[in-house]
Design a protein around this motif. Structure first.
Motif, PDB file in Angstrom:
ATOM      1  N   ALA A 121      30.052  58.604  55.497  1.00 39.47           N
ATOM      2  CA  ALA A 121      30.393  59.804  56.271  1.00 39.47           C
ATOM      3  C   ALA A 121      29.197  60.725  56.481  1.00 39.47           C
ATOM      4  CB  ALA A 121      31.531  60.557  55.583  1.00 39.47           C
ATOM      5  N   ASP A 122      28.250  60.739  55.533  1.00 39.37           N
ATOM      6  CA  ASP A 122      27.093  61.625  55.656  1.00 39.37           C
ATOM      7  C   ASP A 122      25.943  60.990  56.446  1.00 39.37           C
ATOM      8  OD1 ASP A 122      26.178  59.735  53.899  1.00 39.37           O
ATOM      9  OD2 ASP A 122      25.789  61.129  52.238  1.00 39.37           O
ATOM     10  N   GLY A 123      26.173  59.799  57.027  1.00 36.13           N
ATOM     11  CA  GLY A 123      25.164  59.139  57.835  1.00 36.13           C
ATOM     12  C   GLY A 123      24.275  58.184  57.061  1.00 36.13           C
ATOM     13  N   ASP A 125      18.251  54.844  70.089  1.00 32.73           N
ATOM     14  CA  ASP A 125      19.625  54.917  70.581  1.00 32.73           C
ATOM     15  C   ASP A 125      20.380  56.113  70.012  1.00 32.73           C
ATOM     16  OD1 ASP A 125      19.571  53.913  67.989  1.00 32.73           O
ATOM     17  OD2 ASP A 125      21.423  52.776  68.262  1.00 32.73           O
ATOM     18  N   ARG A 126      19.673  56.993  69.294  1.00 34.56           N
ATOM     19  CA  ARG A 126      20.344  58.124  68.643  1.00 34.56           C
ATOM     20  C   ARG A 126      19.395  59.318  68.587  1.00 34.56           C
ATOM     21  NH1 ARG A 126      20.684  54.480  63.341  1.00 34.56           N
ATOM     22  NH2 ARG A 126      21.201  53.063  65.057  1.00 34.56           N
ATOM     23  N   PRO A 127      19.948  60.532  68.603  1.00 31.06           N
ATOM     24  CA  PRO A 127      19.093  61.724  68.493  1.00 31.06           C
ATOM     25  C   PRO A 127      18.511  61.854  67.096  1.00 31.06           C
ATOM     26  CG  PRO A 127      21.399  62.336  68.452  1.00 31.06           C
ATOM     27  CD  PRO A 127      21.377  60.871  68.758  1.00 31.06           C
ATOM     28  N   GLY A 149      11.372  49.183  79.487  1.00 25.40           N
ATOM     29  CA  GLY A 149      12.340  49.982  80.220  1.00 25.40           C
ATOM     30  C   GLY A 149      12.577  51.305  79.530  1.00 25.40           C
ATOM     31  N   PRO A 150      13.327  52.208  80.161  1.00 26.47           N
ATOM     32  CA  PRO A 150      13.546  53.539  79.578  1.00 26.47           C
ATOM     33  C   PRO A 150      14.386  53.487  78.315  1.00 26.47           C
ATOM     34  CG  PRO A 150      14.951  53.196  81.493  1.00 26.47           C
ATOM     35  CD  PRO A 150      14.029  52.023  81.440  1.00 26.47           C
ATOM     36  N   LEU A 151      14.110  54.431  77.401  1.00 24.12           N
ATOM     37  CA  LEU A 151      14.875  54.594  76.165  1.00 24.12           C
ATOM     38  C   LEU A 151      15.350  56.042  76.079  1.00 24.12           C
ATOM     39  CD1 LEU A 151      12.554  52.629  73.713  1.00 24.12           C
ATOM     40  CD2 LEU A 151      14.636  51.802  74.799  1.00 24.12           C
ATOM     41  N   ARG A 152      16.503  56.254  75.488  1.00 26.53           N
ATOM     42  CA  ARG A 152      17.147  57.571  75.544  1.00 26.53           C
ATOM     43  C   ARG A 152      16.475  58.607  74.659  1.00 26.53           C
ATOM     44  NH1 ARG A 152      23.329  57.503  74.489  1.00 26.53           N
ATOM     45  NH2 ARG A 152      23.012  59.675  75.140  1.00 26.53           N
ATOM     46  N   PHE A 153      16.086  58.215  73.431  1.00 28.12           N
ATOM     47  CA  PHE A 153      15.625  59.200  72.458  1.00 28.12           C
ATOM     48  C   PHE A 153      14.282  58.787  71.855  1.00 28.12           C
ATOM     49  CE2 PHE A 153      20.319  59.240  72.293  1.00 28.12           C
ATOM     50  CZ  PHE A 153      20.552  60.554  72.668  1.00 28.12           C
ATOM     51  N   ASP A 201      25.940  51.120  65.484  1.00 27.29           N
ATOM     52  CA  ASP A 201      25.221  52.337  65.814  1.00 27.29           C
ATOM     53  C   ASP A 201      25.149  53.260  64.600  1.00 27.29           C
ATOM     54  OD1 ASP A 201      27.711  53.527  65.571  1.00 27.29           O
ATOM     55  OD2 ASP A 201      27.970  53.877  67.719  1.00 27.29           O
ATOM     56  N   ALA A 202      24.710  54.490  64.812  1.00 24.70           N
ATOM     57  CA  ALA A 202      24.502  55.419  63.701  1.00 24.70           C
ATOM     58  C   ALA A 202      25.787  55.747  62.955  1.00 24.70           C
ATOM     59  CB  ALA A 202      23.858  56.705  64.218  1.00 24.70           C
TER      60      ALA A 202
END
Length: 649
Positions: A497-499, A251-253, A198-202, A585-586
């Motif tokens: 905080a910095d990912g 799921d994330r840019p 199926g389709p994925l966003r990123f 998530d991220a």
């Protein structure tokens, strides 16, 4: 690296041949150096997958063999490695063995089960709960024990091709030549990409194939064994070479820290020596020694184009270990003494691009030790028990450019009781305490800037309790296994905080559920199989921002209908269901993973009889309805894949 392992194994093989030519012409019995199970021993819940079941499921890899086993989850992690989890525990809490030797790379504590062909295996045993002492330290959740083919299980060959350039082939020659038991195997697995359901966003430019999910892997295996009098000996050598992509999180840019990685080179060579000596008077000495050499190259890219390098990491690991078990009778007791030791050295170099300037060559070492004893006893007619105690320890004498770590140790204990209830029913109660020490990677690995180190990580500890009821009648078997796991200091991840991410110890977590399976022969040719697990896994209040442990489905279930008319066809239909789960998530926020179901079909049709062997045409479809299934956020399971092949067995 490979040359050293080959040379070592050739010396051992020559010794085997020398003994074999001088020895008796008796058949070599298997050397079981992990969880040897005499009648008086009581083991925690286990599932044994025989050679007939292995062939029936048409698995491509050793990972496929475990799919559908109650209490076992097989999935690809964020590094693209196919791993096994027992009852929702992390993959590092599930120890994997091949012919008695640990298969995981100690630096990481994991092994990619999707790289080895399933044709290599003769049988598989999955042990859940407080594993027996022979398996040593770090067996918190349980054990997957692979055994390679031997001559009694015969030779085997299979080749197949499928959609999106997928294919696999394996050939295993297992023969007895005089006093020598010989096994030689070769296998390969390939794919251009995994199908996309199926389709994925990123990070997903293609609509039908998963970005950066190609794979090429090849393996060679050889084993020689013999017996002379009361001595049995087997030496084996496994070599694996592979390269593959790692699908990016979808799921994330890209700016949210997506992993654009590839493994251009992976190589594993493992030599194993098994020894068994019957000492008379119900005494036996069993030993295993192993040498593992592992290397890999990780390439990190700047974008989904996989054209411009950002950084590379070169890893080189050397491991040497051994285990010895001595079993004997002492009055009414049957005792087993076990000790194991392992030392592993990891070397690592990181290079930044475009400067191509290599950093320092860092060296890490971890030593692991374990010793314990178990006692079997008959407490009353129809009631048997096994009690165990062990001591585990770890130290890290080399820590690269990181601060030194203190040595750690912990005790382990277990007890199991078996009650013969009559009418073909057996009840087993078992439990114990087990510890897993942090791997060197968890302590010192920054994963190309993805992780922030936490020097204060503590060992994970777990109290495990099981009750297993097995009831068998002609054509019907039922297994019901409720369990409870209380964990302390379980390792988890948090997003900073910095990912970047950081590992930390939860104060505690509780998991409980039920494993169950039913096998019923509806007729001489039709069999129904039902298996599954219901699971609840929660962290203590205040221990984590999200109490529900991520990537733990509320249930997993498998229904199988197998129609086998001997000499004509074997048809198999599978329905697998997966319950709801959550992931992070991220930003570390909880996201829902929906429930899903998939259908798989298998067929094998004999086309020729060659002496005692058959030639069959095989056909398989995985995920027939092209269902989109998310074991974790942004990283879906493969979509529909068909394959057709030939099998000789």
């Amino acid at each position: 690296m490979t040359t050293r392992a080959l040379a070592a194994c050739s010396v051992v093989a020559q010794a085997v041949l020398t003994i074999g030519t001088a020895g008796a012409q008796t058949r070599l019995p298997p050397i079981t150096v992990t969880a040897h199970a005499p009648e008086e021993r009581v083991l925690p819940p286990q599932t044994v997958i025989t050679i007939d079941t292995l062939v029936d499921r048409q698995p491509r890899t050793v990972a496929d063999v475990l799919r559908g086993v109650a209490g076992v989850t097989v999935r690809a992690n964020s590094r693209g490695e196919t791993v096994a989890r027992i009852r929702g525990a992390e993959e590092r809490q599930t120890q994997v063995f091949l012919d008695g030797a640990p298969l995981a790379v100690p630096w990481d504590g994991r092994v990619d089960l999707g790289l080895l062909p399933a044709g290599l295996l003769g049988n598989v045993r999955v042990i859940k709960g407080a594993a027996p002492i022979e398996y040593g330290a770090n067996t918190v959740a349980g054990v997957v024990d692979f055994q390679t083919r031997q001559s009694a299980q015969g030779s085997f060959a299979h080749a197949e091709a499928g959609s999106l350039g997928s294919g696999s082939a394996s050939v295993v020659l297992a023969e007895k030549i005089g006093a020598i038991e010989a096994t030689f195997a070769a296998g390969g697995i390939t794919r251009d990409a995994e199908p996309l359901a199926g389709p994925l966003r990123f990070s997903q430019p293609s609509r039908d194939r998963r970005t950066n999910s190609d794979l090429d892997a090849g393996s060679l295996f050889a084993a020689l064994g013999t017996s002379i009098g009361d001595v049995r000996l087997r030496a084996s050598l496994l070599h694996l070479a592979a390269e593959r992509g790692i699908a990016p999180e979808s799921d994330r840019p890209a700016e949210a820290g997506v992993r654009f990685w590839r493994y251009p080179d992976i190589a594993l060579t493992q030599a194993t020596l098994n020894l068994g000596v019957a000492l008379g008077g119900d005494a036996e000495l069993l030993a295993t020694a192993w040498r593992q050499e592992f290397s890999q190259r990780i390439a990190q890219y700047r974008s989904v184009n996989y054209a411009a390098l950002r950084r590379t990491q070169e890893d080189d690991d050397s491991t040497l270990g051994g285990r010895i078990t001595f079993a004997h009778r002492l009055g009414p007791l049957h005792l087993r003494w076990a000790a194991s030791a392992q030392t592993s050295t990891h070397r690592q170099v990181e290079t930044d691009f475009p400067s191509a300037m290599a950093g320092p060559r860092l060296k890490y070492r971890q030593n692991l030790h374990s010793a314990g004893v178990e006692a079997d006893a008959e407490l009353a007619p129809g009631v048997r028990a096994t009690f165990g105690a062990a001591y585990d320890a770890v130290d890290n004498p080399l820590t690269g450019d990181k601060p030194r770590q203190p040595s750690l140790d912990a005790g382990a204990a277990s007890a199991a009781f078996r009650f013969d209830l009559g009418d073909d029913a057996v009840l087993t109660l078992s439990g114990g305490r087990r510890t897993r020490f942090p791997t060197a990677r968890e302590l010192f690995g920054e994963a190309l800037g993805r992780f922030v180190l936490n020097p204060d990580l503590r060992p994970e500890q777990a109290w495990l309790t099981d009750a297993e009821l097995r009831w068998t009648r002609s054509g019907l078997s039922l297994t019901l296994n409720p369990f409870l796991i209380r964990s302390e200091d379980t390792l988890a991840q948090r997003v900073l905080a910095d990912g970047r991410r950081q590992r930390f110890n939860l104060s505690g977590a509780t998991s409980f559920g039920v494993d169950a399976s039913i096998v019923h022969d509806l007729s001489d040719t039709l069999r129904l199989e039902l298996s599954g697990t219901v699971l609840s896994a929660r962290a203590d209040a205040g221990s984590a921002a999200v109490r529900r442990l991520p990537q733990r489905p509320s249930f997993e279930a498998l229904a199988v209908l197998d129609w086998n008319v001997h000499g004509q066809f074997d048809l198999r239909a599978e329905l697998r269901g997966v319950g709801k789960a959550i992931d992070l998530d991220a930003t570390g926020q909880s996201v829902d993973l929906p429930a899903a179901a998939e259908i798989a079909l298998r067929a094998a049709i004999p086309v020729a009889q060659l002496g005692k062997h058959q030639l069959l045409v095989t056909f398989a479809v995985d995920n027939l309805t092209d269902a989109q299934i998310f074991p974790q956020a942004g990283l879906p399971s493969p979509g529909r894949l068909w394959r057709v092949g030939l099998r000789f067995d």
